[in-house]
Design a protein around this motif. Sequence first.
Motif: not given
Length: 800
Positions: A493-495, A498-512
Amino acid sequence: MKISLKTLGEYLDLEGLSIKEIVDTITVKGVEIEGVEKLAEGDHLVIGKVLECEKHPDSDHLHVCKVDVGTGISTIVCGAPNVAKGQKVIVSLPGAHLPAKGIVIQKGVIRGVPSEGMICSLLELGVSEKYLSEEQKAGIEVLTNDAPVGNNDPLAYLGLDDTLFELKPTPNRGDVLSFISFVYEASAALNRPLKKDLEPVTLSNQKEATYTIKSETSKCPRAALKAVYGCKIKPSPRWLQATLMSYGVRSINNVVDIGNYVMLLVGQPLHMYDAKKLVSHDFVIKCGYKGPFKALDEQEYQLLEDDILVTNGNQNGCLAGIMGSDATKIDDNTTDIVIESAEFNDIQIRTTARRLLLLSEAATRFIRGIDYTRSCYALDLACQLLIELADAKTIEKTTTFGDFTPKNVKVNLSLSKTNAVLGTSFTLKDLAEVFTRLRFDYSMQGDNFLVSIPSYRNDITISEDLIEEVIRIKGFENLKETYPTDFTTGGYNARQHQRLLVREHLVEQGLYESLTYSLENAKYSGDFNVLSINKGAKPIKLLSPITVDHEVLRQSLIPSLLQAINGNNVRSIKDVAFFETSKMYYNDKEYEQLGIAISGYLKPNKWPVTNTSDFYTVKGLVISVLNLLGIQDTRYSLVKVEPDNPYFHPGKSAYLKSGNIIFGVIGEVHPNMLKKYEVGPTVVAELDLAYLLDTKTSKIKFSAPSIYPTITRDIAIVIKDEIETGDLLRVIKKSGKSLVKNAEVFDIYQGSNLDAGYKSVAITISYEDAKKTLTDAEVNAVHTLIIEALEKTFNAKLRA
């Protein structure tokens, strides 16, 4: 709990049923029998008498015995140290199979002497060593003098010819930890009638009670007491020893065994005190004591104020529901006994028992729930057995505290609801049959049943519980196979998206991404609770925590992340960058938060040309998350944390605020907190993720890059030190309106040529018009408006 098939057959008609049928039926009906074992096994066994016992001529530990086995005299070589002339013993004849040892007995020659069998110990016949004394484990089993020589079924003679069922009831079925309640359950499951029930107890010539009992805690709503005089401590009769063994309990002596037998039969734990060791005739059940307690096992335990104690005068007589005191225990010299029967709070007993690692048989029953209406019956039955088996001379009347009246629970259930829930087509007769088999009294009106629930079935309180009883007794095969009529397409669902986008974004920034326990040590509770949702929130504490490190539900992710960083640091991993999203529970609500913690470099860097991660590192990550969610910087502000904030460095940390709501915090961890969590310099952030996901944002609109040139102007202004550069940029963008494409700070200066308390901020402003090329005059006009706005708002002065 173990159940004896032989004893079950004394109470229930099992004729024509195999062991497999009994086990399978009862298990399918809801009470799992997870194991079946023989109490003892062996064939070609006989009771013999040792007529002669001489030392073996070629051994210093063997004996040559002449044994009368009823059909003749056999020569048997025996290695047991306790074998002697005149003993009655168990003999395995040639051809005997002993499954416990995996051997078949054969005639043989042992060091030149013929041997025609073996004199057996109970261990060799498969009896578990936990039921045996050290003497029994070390040698052969010596029978009583009245044992009949030649009896070819010694296991039956000893009461060991039994099959044991190992029960594994679900937590809500504490009733079947009572043998008689299990009989009722087996009767309903197998649809077999009872051959006998609990027999009434009548005690005559009882004296007036001289002991009293009361409770000063709500954790013990009712209790009863009875005194018995003139008892003799001695071994239990063979039937009682065998019965206890079939329940999985070792025999101690007649008095202790009677207490255990009554508990196993009716499910009511009893505690017995040596009356001559008591200091008072008044018993008080209470909480509030904190200190050492020496128990029956001669170990000392540290009690807390919440623990329940049965006290006698100034003496602690019993750790209620768990174990008695060493000071008042029954011993070989005991003659006068006081028996206590009570109901204790299940949660408190569980908490105490787990903390002290004392999960006794009594504690298990209190935790699962007892039938308090059997408390006084249990006392009377114990007294009757003390008269019969311990030669008790005098019995006092029962003294009680509290109300022992049954609760009289009644539950309504309609036939229509039953069939609607189960998808069945049962009739009124079907339901009536189920309630009759379960021994539930009921009345009917139309298709509605008003069912009276027996006091021992404390797991039944609502109509759905009765529906469960109906289907398990009638059989799950009555449930029809059905398939879903509507099929849905999977996806986020939309929520969730969004949550998945945030998690994937932070992983892309180098965080675990980390996954830590939602439970934490109470010493960390309250740390970093600075958001509007968790500030001042009270922690939720578990009633029975597994360990002290998992006793409260966390309210912030930062303590968990700091502990994770510590775990990596001690393993020489210095550059650590974690984030976690998790749900929190406090203020009677559910929240979702995002935590970030970075120690060292965000990304490994072998060329130390940049500083380790700092405030601006985590600020950039947070702003990137907000931008990802469509939340522009005009909708929030950064505000410095308080100078006395105990969790964040006051000069390098800030709140993210929207109006009066603090929905996030970013910054360096306070030095005191670094010391507490044993980590090096660390920057963290925490966001109220639920608030961000609930924030309404405008759809992102595409705009083509401008084909017209951008014009830049640099300005340097002098302002007071406490003015934040973010506020300057907001005023610039607001004053310049659509022509200001961007504004960036490229230098901040403090030092000579500036008054104390002031700083110089250099800003690049980019101007652009998407429809035309700007002229210098147009840019200068807007630039002048911006400078005037800065002067008016911040009393800023252009620096020459």
